[in-house]
Design a protein around this motif. Structure first.
Motif, PDB file in Angstrom:
ATOM      1  N   LYS A 164      91.978 -50.784 -13.676  1.00 39.71           N
ATOM      2  CA  LYS A 164      91.968 -49.386 -13.228  1.00 39.71           C
ATOM      3  C   LYS A 164      93.374 -48.783 -13.317  1.00 39.71           C
ATOM      4  N   LYS A 165      94.149 -49.296 -14.268  1.00 40.41           N
ATOM      5  CA  LYS A 165      95.524 -48.797 -14.491  1.00 40.41           C
ATOM      6  C   LYS A 165      96.349 -48.839 -13.203  1.00 40.41           C
ATOM      7  N   TYR A 173      97.158 -49.072  -0.046  1.00 39.49           N
ATOM      8  CA  TYR A 173      98.183 -48.348   0.747  1.00 39.49           C
ATOM      9  C   TYR A 173      98.515 -49.168   2.002  1.00 39.49           C
ATOM     10  N   MET A 177     102.117 -51.158   3.002  1.00 44.48           N
ATOM     11  CA  MET A 177     102.857 -50.953   4.271  1.00 44.48           C
ATOM     12  C   MET A 177     103.104 -52.293   4.966  1.00 44.48           C
ATOM     13  N   TYR A 199     100.062 -50.632 -17.364  1.00 46.19           N
ATOM     14  CA  TYR A 199     100.514 -49.516 -16.498  1.00 46.19           C
ATOM     15  C   TYR A 199     101.375 -50.027 -15.356  1.00 46.19           C
ATOM     16  N   ASP A 205      94.050 -43.559  -6.223  1.00 44.84           N
ATOM     17  CA  ASP A 205      92.719 -43.761  -6.809  1.00 44.84           C
ATOM     18  C   ASP A 205      91.889 -42.531  -6.456  1.00 44.84           C
ATOM     19  N   LEU A 206      91.470 -41.799  -7.464  1.00 41.08           N
ATOM     20  CA  LEU A 206      90.806 -40.521  -7.217  1.00 41.08           C
ATOM     21  C   LEU A 206      89.443 -40.701  -6.558  1.00 41.08           C
ATOM     22  N   LEU A 227      97.807 -40.884   7.534  1.00 42.84           N
ATOM     23  CA  LEU A 227      98.052 -42.177   6.885  1.00 42.84           C
ATOM     24  C   LEU A 227      99.106 -42.050   5.789  1.00 42.84           C
ATOM     25  N   VAL A 251     102.110 -42.616 -12.711  1.00 43.86           N
ATOM     26  CA  VAL A 251     101.484 -41.325 -12.438  1.00 43.86           C
ATOM     27  C   VAL A 251     101.506 -41.020 -10.946  1.00 43.86           C
ATOM     28  N   GLY A 252     101.623 -39.761 -10.602  1.00 43.39           N
ATOM     29  CA  GLY A 252     101.399 -39.306  -9.230  1.00 43.39           C
ATOM     30  C   GLY A 252     102.344 -39.915  -8.213  1.00 43.39           C
ATOM     31  N   ILE A 253     101.753 -40.428  -7.134  1.00 47.30           N
ATOM     32  CA  ILE A 253     102.568 -40.897  -6.004  1.00 47.30           C
ATOM     33  C   ILE A 253     103.481 -42.048  -6.413  1.00 47.30           C
ATOM     34  N   LEU A 281      96.645 -30.234  -6.470  1.00 47.06           N
ATOM     35  CA  LEU A 281      97.376 -30.871  -5.367  1.00 47.06           C
ATOM     36  C   LEU A 281      98.788 -30.295  -5.251  1.00 47.06           C
ATOM     37  N   TRP A 414      93.596 -30.975  -0.255  1.00 43.66           N
ATOM     38  CA  TRP A 414      92.472 -31.884  -0.461  1.00 43.66           C
ATOM     39  C   TRP A 414      91.137 -31.211  -0.196  1.00 43.66           C
ATOM     40  N   PHE A 426      87.384 -35.350 -13.258  1.00 41.78           N
ATOM     41  CA  PHE A 426      87.910 -36.657 -13.694  1.00 41.78           C
ATOM     42  C   PHE A 426      86.834 -37.720 -13.580  1.00 41.78           C
ATOM     43  N   ARG A 429      83.942 -37.663 -16.315  1.00 41.86           N
ATOM     44  CA  ARG A 429      84.132 -37.870 -17.761  1.00 41.86           C
ATOM     45  C   ARG A 429      83.611 -39.249 -18.104  1.00 41.86           C
TER      46      ARG A 429
HETATM   47  C1  LIG Z   1      97.452 -45.621   4.169  1.00 39.69           C
HETATM   48  C2  LIG Z   1      96.262 -44.956   3.541  1.00 39.69           C
HETATM   49  C3  LIG Z   1      96.667 -43.671   2.852  1.00 39.69           C
HETATM   50  C4  LIG Z   1      95.451 -42.972   2.282  1.00 39.69           C
HETATM   51  C5  LIG Z   1      95.906 -41.729   1.608  1.00 39.69           C
HETATM   52  C6  LIG Z   1      94.919 -41.290   0.567  1.00 39.69           C
HETATM   53  C7  LIG Z   1      95.388 -40.069  -0.148  1.00 39.69           C
HETATM   54  C8  LIG Z   1      96.770 -40.239  -0.718  1.00 39.69           C
HETATM   55  C9  LIG Z   1      97.029 -39.227  -1.793  1.00 39.69           C
HETATM   56  C10 LIG Z   1      98.505 -39.100  -2.010  1.00 39.69           C
HETATM   57  C11 LIG Z   1      98.799 -38.116  -3.063  1.00 39.69           C
HETATM   58  C12 LIG Z   1      98.749 -38.816  -4.380  1.00 39.69           C
HETATM   59  C13 LIG Z   1      98.598 -38.089  -5.482  1.00 39.69           C
HETATM   60  C14 LIG Z   1      98.492 -38.737  -6.782  1.00 39.69           C
HETATM   61  O1  LIG Z   1      98.768 -39.893  -7.031  1.00 39.69           O
HETATM   62  S1  LIG Z   1      97.956 -37.652  -7.960  1.00 39.69           S
HETATM   63  C15 LIG Z   1      97.717 -38.625  -9.417  1.00 39.69           C
HETATM   64  C16 LIG Z   1      96.394 -39.326  -9.380  1.00 39.69           C
HETATM   65  N1  LIG Z   1      96.192 -40.042 -10.626  1.00 39.69           N
HETATM   66  C17 LIG Z   1      95.672 -39.458 -11.712  1.00 39.69           C
HETATM   67  O2  LIG Z   1      95.346 -38.287 -11.722  1.00 39.69           O
HETATM   68  C18 LIG Z   1      95.500 -40.313 -12.942  1.00 39.69           C
HETATM   69  C19 LIG Z   1      94.029 -40.377 -13.303  1.00 39.69           C
HETATM   70  N2  LIG Z   1      93.837 -41.253 -14.449  1.00 39.69           N
HETATM   71  C20 LIG Z   1      94.020 -40.793 -15.709  1.00 39.69           C
HETATM   72  O3  LIG Z   1      94.388 -39.661 -15.967  1.00 39.69           O
HETATM   73  C21 LIG Z   1      93.768 -41.773 -16.803  1.00 39.69           C
HETATM   74  O4  LIG Z   1      92.958 -42.821 -16.289  1.00 39.69           O
HETATM   75  C22 LIG Z   1      95.073 -42.404 -17.339  1.00 39.69           C
HETATM   76  C23 LIG Z   1      95.859 -41.344 -18.096  1.00 39.69           C
HETATM   77  C24 LIG Z   1      95.881 -42.974 -16.212  1.00 39.69           C
HETATM   78  C25 LIG Z   1      94.688 -43.545 -18.300  1.00 39.69           C
HETATM   79  O5  LIG Z   1      93.807 -43.021 -19.282  1.00 39.69           O
HETATM   80  P1  LIG Z   1      93.116 -44.016 -20.310  1.00 39.69           P
HETATM   81  O6  LIG Z   1      92.170 -43.196 -21.118  1.00 39.69           O
HETATM   82  O7  LIG Z   1      94.143 -44.837 -20.969  1.00 39.69           O
HETATM   83  O8  LIG Z   1      92.297 -45.018 -19.413  1.00 39.69           O
HETATM   84  P2  LIG Z   1      90.994 -44.651 -18.536  1.00 39.69           P
HETATM   85  O9  LIG Z   1      91.055 -43.248 -18.071  1.00 39.69           O
HETATM   86  O10 LIG Z   1      89.769 -45.098 -19.272  1.00 39.69           O
HETATM   87  O11 LIG Z   1      91.240 -45.604 -17.259  1.00 39.69           O
HETATM   88  C26 LIG Z   1      90.769 -46.948 -17.244  1.00 39.69           C
HETATM   89  C27 LIG Z   1      89.963 -47.095 -15.983  1.00 39.69           C
HETATM   90  O12 LIG Z   1      90.823 -46.863 -14.859  1.00 39.69           O
HETATM   91  C28 LIG Z   1      90.294 -45.823 -14.070  1.00 39.69           C
HETATM   92  N3  LIG Z   1      91.397 -45.064 -13.481  1.00 39.69           N
HETATM   93  C29 LIG Z   1      92.594 -44.831 -14.036  1.00 39.69           C
HETATM   94  N4  LIG Z   1      93.359 -44.097 -13.207  1.00 39.69           N
HETATM   95  C30 LIG Z   1      92.617 -43.889 -12.080  1.00 39.69           C
HETATM   96  C31 LIG Z   1      92.849 -43.203 -10.852  1.00 39.69           C
HETATM   97  N5  LIG Z   1      94.007 -42.631 -10.571  1.00 39.69           N
HETATM   98  N6  LIG Z   1      91.840 -43.172  -9.946  1.00 39.69           N
HETATM   99  C32 LIG Z   1      90.664 -43.763 -10.199  1.00 39.69           C
HETATM  100  N7  LIG Z   1      90.363 -44.447 -11.350  1.00 39.69           N
HETATM  101  C33 LIG Z   1      91.349 -44.492 -12.276  1.00 39.69           C
HETATM  102  C34 LIG Z   1      89.476 -44.990 -15.023  1.00 39.69           C
HETATM  103  O13 LIG Z   1      88.524 -44.225 -14.317  1.00 39.69           O
HETATM  104  C35 LIG Z   1      88.858 -46.061 -15.869  1.00 39.69           C
HETATM  105  O14 LIG Z   1      87.835 -46.635 -15.105  1.00 39.69           O
HETATM  106  P3  LIG Z   1      86.553 -47.318 -15.846  1.00 39.69           P
HETATM  107  O15 LIG Z   1      87.104 -48.575 -16.418  1.00 39.69           O
HETATM  108  O16 LIG Z   1      85.562 -47.514 -14.766  1.00 39.69           O
HETATM  109  O17 LIG Z   1      86.111 -46.351 -16.924  1.00 39.69           O
END
Ligand SMILES: CCCCCCCCCCC/C=C/C(=O)SCCNC(=O)CCNC(=O)[C@H](O)C(C)(C)COP(=O)(O)OP(=O)(O)OC[C@H]1O[C@@H](n2cnc3c(N)ncnc32)[C@H](O)[C@@H]1OP(=O)(O)O
Length: 433
Positions: A164-165, A173, A177, A199, A205-206, A227, A251-253, A281, A414, A426, A429
């Protein structure tokens, strides 16, 4: 263009194995006839119960449309017309359930029962007994998503969800900690964050946004903001040198937190992306303060244009055509390009902007970095800790205030339609729901 309804329907899969307490599949309303032309006698209650049992034996996932339709027919057959209040926009899964059921209107219970039984019997041939659960991919089992090791006076926290990258789950999280709390007390001199696989980390994780508790999305956002603030506070208050070994795209955080690190070593295949705008966000990890502060004009004068990566600097073609702008504008503009407009930086660009300490060729990255870190652990540990403390102590109060402000803003983000639809896009797709 994926409509919200189609995408939300997809979420049903994630929900249907939980909310109903059984693998009762639920289909979507579109494209399926309400009455499948049942012949002979009307379906009895017993027929319905047998059909539900048959569904539990299905091996193949019949698809979201069929699953949500079965759900709606089952509720109509057993409870009659939909009698629930309409859930909110953010409550994606319950909204999908409500839409499916209420769309059946006043369809009589007997007809709904017949349709359910017919649908199941027409699809059962395609299903076989469920295969044994797929063994978890590397590091996917609970607790395997983060690996913490402590050797050579270095505590290393490794994101270990390569499938899941290295996206960060809520559990991760919490585990990070705990690992930082332990590292602050152990005999390590340095604490390192790095990633396993191609990665470094793809950020939050979205799917963390999809499990809405019974109290509703507002409560989820409130607790997540608390949190997240605690999570970032752990980095602000950490008493030892923090090192990021950025082995690949970040990416992101996982990017925004780098402003709280003391060393950021990057492979030249790493990239740095903060897509907060596209995700609806706003910045976190104190980056709204650290990034403008870091990406100051002084970095431009220090940049060695054309230097080879790994020779104590970053090879950069950073050219700035901002004639006549004040230096303050220069600082804000570059941080803004990342945090507001989501521009992805290469390792070299991130180094030129001050986010990365040094860039190394990927072929020698691990060897060069770990050799250097092990050398650093030979330094007098108390001197290292004291020097870091006098450097960091002055800014902590400000960082805590920035963290509180950022988490407050995110708590609202959020709940926004902009964020909800971006997450749903997201997850929808390639049928990811
Ligand atoms: C103490 C507890 C605290 C709780 C607090 C919760 C809330 C905290 C929030 C804090 C604020 C944070 C913000 C961020 O981080 S914003 C950024 C979020 N990340 C993204 O937007 C990236 C999303 N992913 C992508 O764009 C692409 O996956 C990527 C470019 C990274 C890679 O693309 P590629 O095509 O190479 O590969 P895939 O997309 O096929 O990915 C492979 C599988 O991995 C899954 N994946 C990847 N990234 C994520 C992600 N961020 N969340 C969930 N899943 C992810 C993807 O879905 C594929 O899954 P499958 O194998 O099932 O298809």
């Amino acid at each position: 263009m994926t409509t919200m309804a189609q995408v939300i329907c997809g979420l049903a899969r994630r929900w249907c194995f939980g909310a109903l307490g059984s693998p009762l599949q639920v289909p979507c309303l579109q494209a399926l006839p309400l009455h499948l032309g049942r012949t002979a006698t009307r379906a009895s209650q017993r027929d319905l119960e047998n059909a539900v049992h048959q569904v539990k034996l299905w091996k193949k996932d019949p698809g979201n449309e069929v699953k949500l339709k079965l759900y709606a027919l089952y509720k109509q057959a057993t409870e009659g017309p939909c009698n629930l209040p309409k859930p909110g926009m953010m409550d994606l899964v319950n909204k999908a359930k409500w839409d499916a059921w209420s769309a059946l209107g006043s369809l009589p219970k007997e007809t709904a029962r017949e349709n359910y039984v017919d649908l199941v019997s027409s699809l059962s041939a395609a299903s076989e007994p469920p295969s044994p659960a797929k063994p978890a991919a590397d590091g996917e089992q609970a607790g395997g998503d983060l690996v913490v090791t402590s050797e050579n006076h270095i505590t290393t926290i490794t994101f270990n969800r390569p499938a899941k990258k290295n996206a960060i789950t809520t559990q991760m999280y919490q585990d990070i900690m705990l690992a930082l709390q332990a590292a602050s007390k152990d005999d390590s001199v340095l604490t390192v964050l790095t990633g396993n696989g191609e990665y470094y980390c793809s950020g939050n994780d979205l799917t963390n946004f999809t499990d809405i508790p019974p109290e509703g999305p507002e409560e989820k956002a409130r607790t997540n903001a608390i949190l997240l603030r605690e999570f970032v506070d752990c980095f602000i208050d950490f008493p030892k040198p923090l090192v990021a070994v950025v082995n690949g795209p970040a990416v992101g955080i996982s990017v925004t937190l780098l402003g709280l690190f003391d060393l950021v070593y990057a492979s030249d295949r790493a990239t740095f992306h903060t897509p907060f705008g596209p995700l609806g966000l706003s910045p976190e990890g104190c980056s709204s303060y650290t990034f403008p502060k870091m990406m100051g004009p002084s970095k431009l004068s220090r940049t060695k244009v054309g230097s080879r990566a790994g020779e104590g600097g970053c090879q950069s073609q950073a050219t700035v055509s901002l004639q006549g702008r004040g230096l303050g504008q220069l600082v804000f503009l570059k941080a803004a390009e990342m945090l507001i407009f989501g521009r992805k930086l290469t390792a070299q660009e991130a180094c030129a902007q001050g986010l990365v300490t040094e860039v190394f060729p990927d072929s020698t990255f691990q060897k060069e970095v770990w050799t250097r870190l092990r050398a650093y652990t030979k330094l007098p540990p108390n001197a290292v800790r004291t020097s870091r403390e006098v450097m960091r102590s002055k800014g902590r109060e400000r960082l805590h205030a920035v963290n509180a402000e950022e988490c407050g803003a995110l708590q609202q983000r959020w709940l926004s339609e902009e964020c909800t639809s971006a997450v749903v896009r997201f997850l929808s797709r390639r049928g990811k729901l």
